[in-house]
Each structure stands twice: as structure tokens, then as C-alpha cells.
Design an enzyme around this catalytic site. Structure first.
Site, mmCIF file in Angstrom:
data_model
loop_
_atom_site.group_PDB
_atom_site.id
_atom_site.type_symbol
_atom_site.label_atom_id
_atom_site.label_comp_id
_atom_site.label_asym_id
_atom_site.label_seq_id
_atom_site.Cartn_x
_atom_site.Cartn_y
_atom_site.Cartn_z
ATOM 1 C CG ASP A 34 -0.292 -0.090 2.546
ATOM 2 O OD1 ASP A 34 0.953 0.053 2.607
ATOM 3 O OD2 ASP A 34 -1.008 -0.322 3.542
ATOM 4 C CG ASP A 145 -1.602 -8.308 4.355
ATOM 5 O OD1 ASP A 145 -1.726 -9.035 3.353
ATOM 6 O OD2 ASP A 145 -2.135 -7.176 4.446
#
Length: 235
Positions: A34, A145
Site C-alpha cells: 500500500d 500479510d
């Protein structure tokens, strides 16, 4: 018990990492990139020498550890591109991850390292040692993640501002791109980590893992700048 300890020692020798504590179990993985400052980049999250290094919009390391997250309005701190994964050999790779472990807090996992052994998918049997640089409110328990360029921005997106990525990031917001050829159009500094997903990682889609906490390899802490107090990274 003697056999089990011997097996652990052999695993440590094979990966260049020493097993520590009792933080182990079975878990799940997802993937993301991100471009945001990792949550372990703030002081006070854990007993460490310093928070993880964040970078400015041009990917230069920031001296100001208190710089505002680029995923917030007016923020200047981004994820550094050197926190992309890379292959050590065909069976072992290093990288970084957002982590959430059952019964723990960021104090216990920020800048700690975990050896993940994949138990499903095309990477079954391969191992990835990750350093925890982030966490996430949408993560489940024993959830890793994995940070990989093109893995999907998820809840937040600083990649559009930093690199001119599409409004929802490259590919799908969750999951990211779907083919190796899409990596060709990535910023140069992100290409190797993007290709890694389709080369070493074999395009695996959220494989399951077993995990155990290990002493961090120096190759990881040299990139993040963060070492847990009392730990000496392995060479």
C-alpha cells in the site's frame, strides 16, 4: 523431545536463523503493498533500537521517525521500496509483513522475525523469513500479510500519490495484479519484488503456513533499521 530439539536445530542451521521463544503455530497469509508507512515505524510500539525506517516520496530514508504517514492527509512518510521480498535460493526467501498473532500485541511482534513454512499451494515446503514491520485492523489471528509490490493496496493507498498507480492501486484493490507481465510497467525500484511473486512465489494465492519466531537475519534488519532489544541478528 530430543528428536524435536534436533530437528529445530537443523532447521535453524538450514535457514541461518535461530529459533527463539515459543511463538509458533499455524497461520494464514495474504499479500499487500500500500506504500504506507508501517505501524512499526512509530516510537514506543516495542522495545527496539529504533522504529523501522520510512522513506520520503522519492524513496529516500527519512531521518524524522515522527513523520506523518503518507496514507493520511498531508503525510510524507512512505514504505521504502527495499522492503520488497527477494529469493535467497529456490527454497528460502526473505521479506517483510504486516502481522497479527493470537494473544499478542505490536509490542511482541514489531520488528520480530518469523520463519514461515508454506503448507499449501505451489510453494508448499518452501520457507520465507519475514520481519514484522506493520499490522492491520482487518487482519485475523496468526495472520501474515506479506509485503510484495503489486499485491493489492487493501484498506489504504499511498501508491497513487507516490508512483501514479491507478486509483485503487495496481490490479484489484485486494489481491493486486494477476500476471507477471503487468510488473513490466511498474516503477523500476518495485519491479524485482513484483517479479518475485510470480517467480520464487510461483503466483501462490494466500497459501497457509506454519510459523515460528526466529532471530532476525542481518539482511532484513539492515534494510528496516529495526532490531529488537537484546537480539543480535544472524549473518
Amino acid at each position: 523431545m530430543m528428536v524435536s530439539l534436533k530437528q529445530l536445530a537443523l532447521l535453524a542451521l538450514a535457514t541461518g536463523a535461530a529459533v527463539v521463544d515459543a511463538q509458533s503455530g499455524s497461520g494464514k497469509t495474504t499479500r499487500y503493498w500500500d506504500c504506507c508507512k508501517g505501524s512499526c515505524g512509530w516510537s514506543g510500539k516495542a522495545s527496539v533500537n529504533q522504529p523501522i525506517t520510512s522513506c520520503d516520496k522519492s524513496d529516500n530514508p527519512l531521518a524524522n521517525m515522527a513523520a506523518k504517514n503518507a496514507c493520511e492527509s498531508g503525510g510524507q512518510a512512505y514504505m521504502c521500496t527495499n522492503q520488497s521480498p527477494w529469493a535467497v535460493n529456490d527454497q528460502l526467501a526473505y521479506g517483510f509483513a504486516a502481522v497479527k498473532l493470537a494473544g499478542g500485541t505490536e509490542n511482541s511482534w514489531c520488528c520480530a522475525c518469523y520463519k514461515l513454512t508454506f503448507t499449501s499451494g505451489p510453494v508448499q515446503g518452501q520457507q520465507l523469513i519475514v520481519q514484522a514491520t506493520n499490522t492491520g485492523g482487518d487482519l485475523g489471528q496468526n495472520h501474515f500479510d506479506l509485503a510484495m509490490p503489486g499485491g493489492g493496496v487493501g484498506m489504504f493507498n499511498a501508491c497513487t500519490n507516490q508512483w501514479g498507480a491507478p486509483p485503487n492501486g495496481w490490479g484489484q484493490q485486494y489481491g493486486g495484479i494477476s500476471s507477471r507481465s503487468q510488473c513490466d510497467g511498474f516503477p523500476e525500484k518495485l519491479k524485482a519484488g513484483c517479479y518475485w511473486r510470480f517467480d520464487w512465489f510461483k503466483g501462490a494465492d494466500n497459501p497457509d503456513v506454519t510459523f515460528e519466531k526466529v532471530t532476525c537475519p542481518k539482511a532484513l534488519t539492515d534494510k528496516s533499521g529495526c532490531i529488537r532489544n537484546g537480539e543480535t541478528p544472524t549473518v
